[in-house]
Write a protein that holds these residues in place. Structure first.
Motif, PDB file in Angstrom:
ATOM      1  N   ARG A  18      -3.742  -2.172   6.496  1.00 15.49           N
ATOM      2  CA  ARG A  18      -3.550  -3.495   5.911  1.00 15.49           C
ATOM      3  C   ARG A  18      -4.242  -4.570   6.755  1.00 15.49           C
ATOM      4  O   ARG A  18      -4.880  -5.480   6.226  1.00 15.49           O
TER       5      ARG A  18
ATOM      6  N   ILE B  31      -3.269   6.524   2.827  1.00 11.47           N
ATOM      7  CA  ILE B  31      -2.962   5.177   2.368  1.00 11.47           C
ATOM      8  C   ILE B  31      -3.838   4.886   1.151  1.00 11.47           C
ATOM      9  O   ILE B  31      -5.073   4.926   1.244  1.00 11.47           O
TER      10      ILE B  31
ATOM     11  N   ASP C 198       8.242  -3.928   7.876  1.00 17.05           N
ATOM     12  CA  ASP C 198       8.410  -2.716   8.684  1.00 17.05           C
ATOM     13  C   ASP C 198       8.492  -2.999  10.176  1.00 17.05           C
ATOM     14  O   ASP C 198       8.517  -2.067  10.980  1.00 17.05           O
TER      15      ASP C 198
ATOM     16  N   ALA D 250       3.331   6.877  10.459  1.00 19.22           N
ATOM     17  CA  ALA D 250       2.853   6.474   9.136  1.00 19.22           C
ATOM     18  C   ALA D 250       2.947   4.962   8.963  1.00 19.22           C
ATOM     19  O   ALA D 250       2.051   4.333   8.382  1.00 19.22           O
TER      20      ALA D 250
ATOM     21  N   VAL E  55      -1.965  11.206   7.337  1.00 21.14           N
ATOM     22  CA  VAL E  55      -1.398  10.063   6.624  1.00 21.14           C
ATOM     23  C   VAL E  55      -2.418   9.538   5.631  1.00 21.14           C
ATOM     24  O   VAL E  55      -3.580   9.285   5.985  1.00 21.14           O
TER      25      VAL E  55
ATOM     26  N   LEU F 223       0.846  -1.181   0.000  1.00 16.73           N
ATOM     27  CA  LEU F 223       0.000   0.000   0.000  1.00 16.73           C
ATOM     28  C   LEU F 223       0.885   1.235   0.000  1.00 16.73           C
ATOM     29  O   LEU F 223       1.747   1.394   0.871  1.00 16.73           O
ATOM     30  N   THR F 224       0.695   2.117  -0.978  1.00 16.20           N
ATOM     31  CA  THR F 224       1.488   3.341  -1.001  1.00 16.20           C
ATOM     32  C   THR F 224       1.027   4.280   0.102  1.00 16.20           C
ATOM     33  O   THR F 224      -0.128   4.260   0.531  1.00 16.20           O
ATOM     34  N   ILE F 225       1.955   5.116   0.539  1.00 17.66           N
ATOM     35  CA  ILE F 225       1.724   5.953   1.706  1.00 17.66           C
ATOM     36  C   ILE F 225       2.205   7.370   1.419  1.00 17.66           C
ATOM     37  O   ILE F 225       3.255   7.575   0.814  1.00 17.66           O
TER      38      ILE F 225
ATOM     39  N   ARG G  37      -0.255   2.531   8.153  1.00 19.64           N
ATOM     40  CA  ARG G  37      -0.313   1.629   7.004  1.00 19.64           C
ATOM     41  C   ARG G  37      -0.548   0.185   7.452  1.00 19.64           C
ATOM     42  O   ARG G  37      -1.350  -0.534   6.849  1.00 19.64           O
TER      43      ARG G  37
END
Length: 364
Positions: free
Chosen positions: A248, A125, A314, A240, A123, A2-4, A244
């Motif tokens: 998810r 997502i 992460d 962030a 933020v 997922l882009t952030i 995310r």
């Protein structure tokens, strides 16, 4: 993956702590119209990253924009500061940026201009589609207090300790749509609710519907807006990463057809108020007392996102950041600790500006 993306709001302060209403001029000096712009009030500057695939990429974007904005602020005789509210009652606190949209907002809600001095870390997502984004909004409601508790960073205003950890949260309640999102069944129902709020006069347009988490018009994006502006780049990156991973996790829950227990808005509001007051205590050192019942929300959040952090690679970074926060405290904790030692306004402004600068990875 997922882009952030992250939008950060900053204050421009003079050496004495007075707000400096030169954001349009500073944004011009920065020469990046797509990524650096004036905020609602003339002493607020906003930076906005592109969509990033990794936390390292996001860190680079945030650092670049803070460096660029900070350099422009210094050339204009101001300091770039990342806190949730102006700490001192000095300068033109009600100065609205001279742009049509901002003047219209001030005209619609004159009593909320004071709320506009709050600064946030927002933020974004990107998800599969807007129906999925709206489903995430329904599922994220009970987690909003824990997200706020991790990011409280506005204990001071008007030259005093307000008693809040997030005075920004208190201020923003002057906006009629500053509230948790509802549990809507799909994007059509969400859009219908937004239109009804506009027709009722609660907002002039879709972009002024300030839910604590929302879906921007026409975009498959979950935008989480509950957090105060984060003191350091690392604070923003860790937050962030948490958001995310949470998004998810909630998408995974939906795919597994896991239902969520409805939480009344009154309960969410009460927990948000507790978090904003700083009553959700992170552990500060090994021997400091905690408030177990209040802290459980943060513990549950960290446990919830564990599998998603591992899947996204992460885990080490986010767990390390949370561990650091538990030891040294939130932005509000760190501000209070430093304010006890640096009593003059110039010293405190220098500390805040130093924390905001991207070369300060940690600021305890």
């Amino acid at each position: 993956m997922l882009t952030i993306g992250v939008a950060e709001e900053f204050l421009l302060l003079g050496p004495d702590g007075a707000v400096v209403p030169s954001a349009p001029f500073v944004a011009g000096l920065a020469r990046d119209e797509d990524r650096i712009r004036p905020g609602f009030l003339a002493y607020q500057l906003v930076t906005d990253t592109a969509g990033c695939g990794s936390l390292d990429e996001l860190r680079g974007e945030l650092s670049r924009l803070r460096l660029q904005a900070g350099d422009a602020a210094r050339r204009a005789g101001a300091s770039l500061v990342s806190v949730g509210a102006p700490p001192f009652a000095a300068g033109p606190l009600g100065a609205v940026t001279d742009e049509t949209r901002y003047r219209e907002l001030a005209g619609w809600f004159p009593d909320a201009v004071v709320a506009g001095r709050g600064c946030a870390c927002q933020v974004r997502i990107e998800v599969m589609d807007r129906d999925q984004a709206v489903d995430v909004l329904a599922r994220i409601r009970p987690w909003l207090p824990a997200l706020l508790a991790l990011t409280v960073n506005s204990p001071f205003a008007d030259g005093r300790d307000t008693g809040w950890a997030s005075y920004r949260y208190h201020l923003q309640q002057h906006w009629p749509t500053f509230r948790p999102p509802g549990a809507w069944d799909g994007a059509d129902r969400y859009d219908s609710m937004v239109r009804s709020l506009i027709l009722a006069g609660a907002a002039p347009d879709e972009s002024a519907v300030y839910f604590l988490a929302r879906v921007p018009a026409g975009l498959p994006i979950v935008e989480v807006r509950v957090a105060d502006a984060c003191l350091t780049v690392e604070d923003s990156v860790v937050f962030a990463g948490i958001v995310r991973a949470l998004v998810r996790s909630l998408i995974t829950d939906a795919r597994r057809n896991l239902t969520t227990t409805p939480v009344p808005t009154s309960v969410v509001d009460a927990h948000l108020n507790t978090a904003a007051h700083g009553e959700v205590r992170l552990r500060l050192g090994q021997h400091a007392p905690t408030m177990p019942a209040a802290s459980e929300a943060v513990v549950r959040l960290v446990r919830k996102i564990g599998p998603a952090l591992a899947a996204g690679g992460d885990a080490d970074e986010v767990y390390g950041g949370v561990k650091w926060l538990r030891r040294y405290g939130t932005g509000a904790d760190r501000q209070r600790r430093i304010r006890l030692r640096r009593t003059s306004a110039p010293e405190f402004v220098r500390f805040l500006a130093g924390c905001t600068a991207p070369n300060r990875s940690r600021c305890g």
